[in-house]
Scaffold this motif. Structure first.
Motif, PDB file in Angstrom:
ATOM      1  N   UNK A 193     -60.271  34.120 -20.325  1.00  0.00           N
ATOM      2  CA  UNK A 193     -60.393  33.112 -19.286  1.00  0.00           C
ATOM      3  C   UNK A 193     -60.113  31.695 -19.745  1.00  0.00           C
ATOM      4  N   UNK A 194     -59.703  31.516 -20.997  1.00  0.00           N
ATOM      5  CA  UNK A 194     -59.407  30.184 -21.537  1.00  0.00           C
ATOM      6  C   UNK A 194     -57.908  30.074 -21.785  1.00  0.00           C
ATOM      7  N   UNK A 195     -57.308  29.000 -21.297  1.00  0.00           N
ATOM      8  CA  UNK A 195     -55.875  28.783 -21.505  1.00  0.00           C
ATOM      9  C   UNK A 195     -55.573  27.302 -21.305  1.00  0.00           C
ATOM     10  N   UNK A 196     -54.310  26.951 -21.354  1.00  0.00           N
ATOM     11  CA  UNK A 196     -53.932  25.546 -21.193  1.00  0.00           C
ATOM     12  C   UNK A 196     -54.288  25.019 -19.802  1.00  0.00           C
ATOM     13  N   UNK A 197     -54.302  25.904 -18.823  1.00  0.00           N
ATOM     14  CA  UNK A 197     -54.664  25.484 -17.472  1.00  0.00           C
ATOM     15  C   UNK A 197     -56.115  25.057 -17.366  1.00  0.00           C
ATOM     16  N   UNK A 198     -57.017  25.821 -17.977  1.00  0.00           N
ATOM     17  CA  UNK A 198     -58.435  25.446 -17.934  1.00  0.00           C
ATOM     18  C   UNK A 198     -58.663  24.170 -18.729  1.00  0.00           C
ATOM     19  N   UNK A 199     -57.939  24.020 -19.844  1.00  0.00           N
ATOM     20  CA  UNK A 199     -58.067  22.802 -20.639  1.00  0.00           C
ATOM     21  C   UNK A 199     -57.564  21.585 -19.898  1.00  0.00           C
ATOM     22  N   UNK A 200     -56.416  21.719 -19.223  1.00  0.00           N
ATOM     23  CA  UNK A 200     -55.865  20.618 -18.443  1.00  0.00           C
ATOM     24  C   UNK A 200     -56.816  20.216 -17.326  1.00  0.00           C
ATOM     25  N   UNK A 201     -57.400  21.195 -16.654  1.00  0.00           N
ATOM     26  CA  UNK A 201     -58.315  20.900 -15.549  1.00  0.00           C
ATOM     27  C   UNK A 201     -59.516  20.092 -16.038  1.00  0.00           C
ATOM     28  N   UNK A 202     -60.061  20.461 -17.209  1.00  0.00           N
ATOM     29  CA  UNK A 202     -61.205  19.723 -17.757  1.00  0.00           C
ATOM     30  C   UNK A 202     -60.827  18.290 -18.104  1.00  0.00           C
ATOM     31  N   UNK A 203     -59.680  18.130 -18.760  1.00  0.00           N
ATOM     32  CA  UNK A 203     -59.237  16.788 -19.151  1.00  0.00           C
ATOM     33  C   UNK A 203     -58.921  15.933 -17.935  1.00  0.00           C
ATOM     34  N   UNK A 204     -58.265  16.521 -16.935  1.00  0.00           N
ATOM     35  CA  UNK A 204     -57.914  15.776 -15.727  1.00  0.00           C
ATOM     36  C   UNK A 204     -59.160  15.332 -14.983  1.00  0.00           C
ATOM     37  N   UNK A 205     -60.169  16.201 -14.940  1.00  0.00           N
ATOM     38  CA  UNK A 205     -61.439  15.829 -14.299  1.00  0.00           C
ATOM     39  C   UNK A 205     -62.083  14.660 -15.041  1.00  0.00           C
ATOM     40  N   UNK A 206     -62.035  14.719 -16.365  1.00  0.00           N
ATOM     41  CA  UNK A 206     -62.601  13.645 -17.181  1.00  0.00           C
ATOM     42  C   UNK A 206     -61.891  12.321 -16.907  1.00  0.00           C
ATOM     43  N   UNK A 207     -60.579  12.393 -16.675  1.00  0.00           N
ATOM     44  CA  UNK A 207     -59.783  11.197 -16.428  1.00  0.00           C
ATOM     45  C   UNK A 207     -59.735  10.811 -14.949  1.00  0.00           C
ATOM     46  N   UNK A 208     -60.281  11.656 -14.092  1.00  0.00           N
ATOM     47  CA  UNK A 208     -60.308  11.353 -12.664  1.00  0.00           C
ATOM     48  C   UNK A 208     -58.966  11.524 -11.982  1.00  0.00           C
ATOM     49  N   UNK A 209     -58.185  12.514 -12.437  1.00  0.00           N
ATOM     50  CA  UNK A 209     -56.858  12.753 -11.878  1.00  0.00           C
ATOM     51  C   UNK A 209     -56.819  14.119 -11.216  1.00  0.00           C
ATOM     52  N   UNK A 210     -56.282  14.195 -10.004  1.00  0.00           N
ATOM     53  CA  UNK A 210     -56.145  15.461  -9.308  1.00  0.00           C
ATOM     54  C   UNK A 210     -54.895  16.202  -9.732  1.00  0.00           C
ATOM     55  N   UNK A 211     -54.829  17.488  -9.384  1.00  0.00           N
ATOM     56  CA  UNK A 211     -53.699  18.323  -9.796  1.00  0.00           C
ATOM     57  C   UNK A 211     -52.361  17.774  -9.322  1.00  0.00           C
ATOM     58  N   UNK A 212     -52.303  17.304  -8.093  1.00  0.00           N
ATOM     59  CA  UNK A 212     -51.026  16.829  -7.558  1.00  0.00           C
ATOM     60  C   UNK A 212     -50.573  15.535  -8.222  1.00  0.00           C
ATOM     61  N   UNK A 213     -51.455  14.891  -8.956  1.00  0.00           N
ATOM     62  CA  UNK A 213     -51.103  13.663  -9.646  1.00  0.00           C
ATOM     63  C   UNK A 213     -50.629  13.880 -11.064  1.00  0.00           C
ATOM     64  N   UNK A 214     -50.347  15.147 -11.435  1.00  0.00           N
ATOM     65  CA  UNK A 214     -49.946  15.479 -12.801  1.00  0.00           C
ATOM     66  C   UNK A 214     -48.508  15.969 -12.841  1.00  0.00           C
ATOM     67  N   UNK A 215     -47.713  15.445 -13.779  1.00  0.00           N
ATOM     68  CA  UNK A 215     -46.409  16.017 -14.091  1.00  0.00           C
ATOM     69  C   UNK A 215     -46.535  16.675 -15.462  1.00  0.00           C
ATOM     70  N   UNK A 216     -46.166  17.947 -15.536  1.00  0.00           N
ATOM     71  CA  UNK A 216     -46.369  18.722 -16.754  1.00  0.00           C
ATOM     72  C   UNK A 216     -45.038  19.175 -17.332  1.00  0.00           C
ATOM     73  N   UNK A 217     -44.935  19.117 -18.670  1.00  0.00           N
ATOM     74  CA  UNK A 217     -43.730  19.519 -19.389  1.00  0.00           C
ATOM     75  C   UNK A 217     -44.080  20.639 -20.358  1.00  0.00           C
ATOM     76  N   UNK A 218     -43.277  21.708 -20.383  1.00  0.00           N
ATOM     77  CA  UNK A 218     -43.532  22.791 -21.318  1.00  0.00           C
ATOM     78  C   UNK A 218     -42.286  23.603 -21.606  1.00  0.00           C
TER      79      UNK A 218
END
Length: 268
Positions: A193-218
């Protein structure tokens, strides 16, 4: 009042994405990240590397704030040099998972990333590091891999390719761990249940940014969960076909500063 940027968070993978093939961040990419910062966007590194494998890079980039490390198992604060969150892989589950994989495909070679800001990468005999620039310590037996808590296990097979090994591992491991492919020669087992998605969600919450406000590169399948939590999903020109298929757009390769190309368009 200043107009807020279209994307408040720029989430980048490192290897094969922000980093060029020589493991450096180009002057052009640095300037493009500067454009994003000047517009009010934050840069968030989301990497499979554990904390010890990125601290020199963080210092070189003068990076501040949270970092997602170890495929989402670690949330590290660059300012205070401490872990905000860490999830370890149960030793018994990890050992059992390896046994199930070997029952399916034959003997494999394993390595582990230890937990903690000073954890080391341990490799058993026969395991070859996919990135030779990253430090590792060789051990004499598999039992020695578990001398300290680990955040993930890296698996290699002497004959099977990455896609085939990852598919076989998923079928064998079941609920014991999350299986992902992070790069050439890099099939990994992380806590379930742990992956880059769960990590991103935690960091984004900490920074106060919603999912639609993120541009992701991979560039690899381990970035798929990160794409799922982002408003704009950009695959590198050198990306795995699975990631290209899930992307909103495909930019140039990491050797051609593909991240910078998109950031210049969005923030320039």
């Amino acid at each position: 009042m200043p107009t807020p940027p279209a994307y408040a968070l720029v989430a980048t993978d490192l290897d094969g994405t922000l980093l060029r093939p020589d493991n450096t961040v180009s002057a052009r990419s640095r300037a493009a990240l500067g454009l994003a910062a000047a517009a009010g966007a934050r840069h968030l590194i989301v990497t499979g590397r554990p904390v010890p494998g990125i601290r020199a890079l963080l210092a070189d980039l003068a990076y501040t704030g949270p970092v997602v490390c170890g495929q989402g198992t670690q949330l590290y604060d660059a300012d205070s040099a401490r872990l905000l969150r860490s999830v370890t892989l149960d030793r018994e589950s990890a050992d059992t998972a390896l046994g199930k994989i070997e029952a399916e495909v034959g003997a494999v070679f394993a390595a582990v990333d230890q937990d903690g800001v000073d954890g080391v990468t341990l490799v058993e005999a026969g395991y070859r590091m996919p990135n030779p620039t990253l430090p590792a310590v060789r051990v004499d037996s598999r039992d020695a891999l578990w001398e300290r808590p680990v955040i993930k296990v890296l698996v290699r097979h002497p004959e099977l390719g990455d896609d085939a090994l990852a598919a076989a591992a998923r079928g064998a491991v079941g609920e014991l761990a999350t299986v992902t492919m992070a790069g050439p020669g890099t099939v990994e087992l992380a806590p379930r249940g742990v992956d880059k998605g769960t990590g991103l969600a935690l960091a984004a919450e900490l920074l106060g940014v919603g999912a639609m406000g993120t541009v992701a590169f991979g560039d690899m399948p381990n970035d798929l969960p990160m794409f799922g939590g982002s408003g704009l999903r950009v695959a590198m020109g050198n990306a795995h076909p699975q990631l290209r298929a899930a992307a909103d757009e495909v930019t140039l390769s990491n050797a051609e500063d593909g991240v910078a190309v998109v950031l210049e368009r969005l923030f320039g």
